[in-house]
Design a protein around this motif. Structure first.
Motif, PDB file in Angstrom:
ATOM      1  N   CYS A 410       0.818  -1.218   0.000  1.00  0.00           N
ATOM      2  CA  CYS A 410       0.000   0.000   0.000  1.00  0.00           C
ATOM      3  C   CYS A 410       0.848   1.263   0.000  1.00  0.00           C
ATOM      4  O   CYS A 410       0.348   2.343  -0.330  1.00  0.00           O
ATOM      5  N   VAL A 411       2.112   1.151   0.415  1.00  0.00           N
ATOM      6  CA  VAL A 411       3.084   2.232   0.307  1.00  0.00           C
ATOM      7  C   VAL A 411       4.358   1.623  -0.253  1.00  0.00           C
ATOM      8  O   VAL A 411       4.904   0.677   0.311  1.00  0.00           O
ATOM      9  N   ASP A 412       4.807   2.146  -1.377  1.00  0.00           N
ATOM     10  CA  ASP A 412       5.982   1.606  -2.064  1.00  0.00           C
ATOM     11  C   ASP A 412       6.979   2.742  -2.280  1.00  0.00           C
ATOM     12  O   ASP A 412       6.706   3.679  -3.029  1.00  0.00           O
ATOM     13  N   ASN A 413       8.123   2.659  -1.575  1.00  0.00           N
ATOM     14  CA  ASN A 413       9.120   3.733  -1.654  1.00  0.00           C
ATOM     15  C   ASN A 413       8.498   5.099  -1.385  1.00  0.00           C
ATOM     16  O   ASN A 413       8.691   6.058  -2.132  1.00  0.00           O
ATOM     17  N   LYS A 414       7.699   5.156  -0.312  1.00  0.00           N
ATOM     18  CA  LYS A 414       7.077   6.377   0.204  1.00  0.00           C
ATOM     19  C   LYS A 414       5.940   6.913  -0.664  1.00  0.00           C
ATOM     20  O   LYS A 414       5.447   8.015  -0.421  1.00  0.00           O
ATOM     21  N   THR A 415       5.500   6.173  -1.651  1.00  0.00           N
ATOM     22  CA  THR A 415       4.396   6.617  -2.500  1.00  0.00           C
ATOM     23  C   THR A 415       3.205   5.669  -2.349  1.00  0.00           C
ATOM     24  O   THR A 415       3.356   4.508  -1.964  1.00  0.00           O
ATOM     25  N   LEU A 416       2.027   6.200  -2.671  1.00  0.00           N
ATOM     26  CA  LEU A 416       0.804   5.400  -2.632  1.00  0.00           C
ATOM     27  C   LEU A 416       0.508   4.901  -4.048  1.00  0.00           C
ATOM     28  O   LEU A 416       0.027   5.675  -4.884  1.00  0.00           O
ATOM     29  N   PRO A 417       0.796   3.658  -4.362  1.00  0.00           N
ATOM     30  CA  PRO A 417       0.558   3.162  -5.715  1.00  0.00           C
ATOM     31  C   PRO A 417      -0.935   3.096  -6.025  1.00  0.00           C
ATOM     32  O   PRO A 417      -1.762   2.818  -5.163  1.00  0.00           O
ATOM     33  N   ASN A 418      -1.263   3.390  -7.281  1.00  0.00           N
ATOM     34  CA  ASN A 418      -2.643   3.260  -7.783  1.00  0.00           C
ATOM     35  C   ASN A 418      -3.629   4.245  -7.167  1.00  0.00           C
ATOM     36  O   ASN A 418      -4.844   4.013  -7.196  1.00  0.00           O
ATOM     37  N   HIS A 419      -3.135   5.342  -6.598  1.00  0.00           N
ATOM     38  CA  HIS A 419      -4.037   6.354  -6.052  1.00  0.00           C
ATOM     39  C   HIS A 419      -3.617   7.721  -6.559  1.00  0.00           C
ATOM     40  O   HIS A 419      -2.698   8.339  -6.017  1.00  0.00           O
ATOM     41  N   PRO A 420      -4.269   8.212  -7.609  1.00  0.00           N
ATOM     42  CA  PRO A 420      -3.902   9.520  -8.164  1.00  0.00           C
ATOM     43  C   PRO A 420      -4.023  10.623  -7.116  1.00  0.00           C
ATOM     44  O   PRO A 420      -5.089  10.828  -6.540  1.00  0.00           O
ATOM     45  N   GLN A 421      -2.932  11.310  -6.858  1.00  0.00           N
ATOM     46  CA  GLN A 421      -2.921  12.344  -5.829  1.00  0.00           C
ATOM     47  C   GLN A 421      -3.743  13.556  -6.232  1.00  0.00           C
ATOM     48  O   GLN A 421      -4.359  14.205  -5.391  1.00  0.00           O
ATOM     49  N   ASN A 422      -3.788  13.845  -7.524  1.00  0.00           N
ATOM     50  CA  ASN A 422      -4.501  15.040  -7.982  1.00  0.00           C
ATOM     51  C   ASN A 422      -5.981  14.996  -7.638  1.00  0.00           C
ATOM     52  O   ASN A 422      -6.588  16.005  -7.265  1.00  0.00           O
ATOM     53  N   ASP A 423      -6.594  13.818  -7.773  1.00  0.00           N
ATOM     54  CA  ASP A 423      -8.015  13.670  -7.466  1.00  0.00           C
ATOM     55  C   ASP A 423      -8.303  13.998  -6.011  1.00  0.00           C
ATOM     56  O   ASP A 423      -9.238  14.741  -5.691  1.00  0.00           O
ATOM     57  N   LEU A 424      -7.496  13.473  -5.103  1.00  0.00           N
ATOM     58  CA  LEU A 424      -7.688  13.720  -3.685  1.00  0.00           C
ATOM     59  C   LEU A 424      -7.405  15.178  -3.339  1.00  0.00           C
ATOM     60  O   LEU A 424      -8.141  15.809  -2.574  1.00  0.00           O
ATOM     61  N   GLU A 425      -6.362  15.738  -3.921  1.00  0.00           N
ATOM     62  CA  GLU A 425      -6.038  17.140  -3.664  1.00  0.00           C
ATOM     63  C   GLU A 425      -7.179  18.059  -4.117  1.00  0.00           C
ATOM     64  O   GLU A 425      -7.509  19.037  -3.432  1.00  0.00           O
ATOM     65  N   SER A 426      -7.795  17.757  -5.248  1.00  0.00           N
ATOM     66  CA  SER A 426      -8.904  18.572  -5.738  1.00  0.00           C
ATOM     67  C   SER A 426     -10.099  18.503  -4.804  1.00  0.00           C
ATOM     68  O   SER A 426     -10.746  19.524  -4.511  1.00  0.00           O
ATOM     69  N   ALA A 427     -10.398  17.303  -4.320  1.00  0.00           N
ATOM     70  CA  ALA A 427     -11.531  17.139  -3.406  1.00  0.00           C
ATOM     71  C   ALA A 427     -11.293  17.907  -2.105  1.00  0.00           C
ATOM     72  O   ALA A 427     -12.203  18.579  -1.587  1.00  0.00           O
ATOM     73  N   VAL A 428     -10.071  17.831  -1.588  1.00  0.00           N
ATOM     74  CA  VAL A 428      -9.754  18.525  -0.338  1.00  0.00           C
ATOM     75  C   VAL A 428      -9.842  20.040  -0.531  1.00  0.00           C
ATOM     76  O   VAL A 428     -10.351  20.765   0.333  1.00  0.00           O
TER      77      VAL A 428
END
Length: 441
Positions: A410-428
């Motif tokens: 669920c965390v690979d080299n400090k990143t969240l695989p398969n979870h686009p960050q832009n989508d979450l940032e826009s919602a927040v």
């Protein structure tokens, strides 16, 4: 011929937690979501043929951390009403905001934000108390995170439900919809003795016994709460809960700051559990929970972050370190809560409180592979003489590089695989604009 498995993780150190021994140069073999072996690296390489092989020569591998108390969706209210006492914070800010903005979308987006933060901080399981649990379950499931979701109950109406019976009915229906999902569990979550009636507590106890569900409830958070209970009920909140039959191994009492000797004895003799939230307790000026004394009396204690609106981080590394320091300072004993005990409280003891100790909480063959890799290679973590001590006293969530839940990365080299960050940032960003507008005079 080597045995085919899904995953082999090699690490410089492994803290299994089910033992006080820290393993050097060992590996964890994972197949079909579960740990199949913990053994020396050389033996593991000869015995197994992994589909994925992860080598962590400068890391300590620990069980995934368990956040024993939070309100995940409240992450959207991070910092919105800081530096206030509890009841002012709740009554003048949080409850009015919830009354205006509470919705399934609010809970879904807020819980997604919380899951992203918690996973990157090594938290693989959280125990939640909030509204619209179906939306929270969808968010946690999307991130592949383990969650125990509260069937939150109050006597007064919110946008989610009209009265205690409505809260319980809706929560039970959501639980039924998610039965069989291996990552999603449920608990009964009466908010607090000052917001729940005797009749509702009695129904919750019956449901707990029928369905074998934990009971997750705020208790003894402030001195005012106890004074009000004495005036209204003629007894302290824990005495009232004992009389109603709620104290016991299924109870997770949250905060438990203001405890006298009789309270402590009640918790110990009934084998009740406590979720200790040191940062929230300090930020809201609630006080200092007597955790060292609880542990001496055999009371099972885990750690919670509380919600990000009252913390303001979902950071279990911060909770572990603060809890250890406070226990030493409050008790006057520098040996109170040593690092190994603190790590156990954040993992196996929290799993025990949730009734999940047979599934998670330690790196033990047969349990789910909920794991967290912490790098102790950076200069700020060197030298390292005791890696478990480093987990509590030196390392932070910024040193986590990999996290697995049930063997899935669920965390690979400090990143969240398969979870686009832009989508979450826009919602927040959308929610921030909406809440800022609500806060304007």
């Amino acid at each position: 011929m080597p045995e085919a498995i899904d995953l082999l993780i090699e690490a410089r150190w492994i803290a299994t937690v089910d033992s006080d021994t820290t393993l050097n140069n060992h590996a964890v073999a994972v197949h079909n979501e579960r740990i199949v072996a913990v053994l020396p690296t050389r033996e593991a390489r000869a015995r197994f043929a992994p589909a994925r092989h992860v080598k962590l020569p400068g890391h300590i591998l620990i069980p995934g951390l368990i956040n024993l108390h939070t309100h995940a969706a409240m992450t959207l209210m991070r910092g919105i009403a800081d530096d206030l006492p509890l009841m002012d914070w709740l009554q003048k800010h949080i409850w009015p905001i919830e009354g205006t903005h509470m919705s399934p979308q609010f809970v879904y987006d807020g819980t997604r934000l919380a899951c992203a933060e918690m996973l990157k901080g090594g938290i693989t399981c959280f125990n939640d108390m909030y509204f619209y649990p179906d939306a929270a379950a969808s968010a946690a499931s999307e991130f592949g995170m383990r969650a125990t979701l509260g069937i939150t109950t109050l006597e007064f109406p919110t946008p989610y439900a009209s009265d205690a019976a409505d809260y319980i009915s809706k929560g039970l229906a959501v639980r039924q919809d998610w039965l069989g999902n291996p990552l999603i569990e449920f608990c009964l979550a009466p908010h607090a003795p000052y917001t729940v009636s005797d009749a509702t507590f009695e129904r919750i106890l019956t449901l707990s016994e029928q369905l074998n569900l934990p009971i997750h409830c705020h208790i003894h958070e402030t001195a005012q709460e106890i004074a009000d209970s004495l005036q209204q009920h003629g007894q302290r909140p824990l005495q009232r809960l004992r009389k109603l039959g709620l104290l016991g191994p299924n109870l997770i009492g949250v905060h438990a700051v203001h405890l006298n000797d009789d309270d402590l004895e009640l918790l110990a003799t009934t084998s009740s559990n406590i979720a200790h939230c040191p940062t929230s307790n300090l930020k809201l000026a609630s006080g200092f929970a007597p955790v060292a004394k609880m542990r001496q009396m055999g009371i099972n204690v885990g750690f919670g972050t509380d919600g990000a609106a009252s913390n303001n981080r979902l950071d279990m590394f911060a909770e572990m370190r603060l809890a250890a320091l406070l226990a030493k300072g409050v008790s006057g004993n520098a040996q109170a809560l040593p690092a190994g005990e603190v790590l156990r409280m954040a993992t196996l003891d929290a799993a025990r409180a949730l009734g999940l100790a047979d599934k998670i909480g330690s790196i033990t063959p047969g349990k789910y592979a909920d794991l967290c890799a912490v790098s102790l290679s950076p200069l700020e973590t060197r030298p390292c003489f005791d890696p478990v001590s480093h987990i509590v006293n030196v390392a932070g969530r910024e040193h986590i590089t990999h996290v697995w839940v049930a063997g899935k990365c669920c965390v690979d080299n400090k990143t969240l695989p398969n979870h686009p960050q832009n989508d979450l940032e826009s919602a927040v960003a959308l929610w921030q604009n909406s809440l800022e507008f609500r806060q304007q005079p």
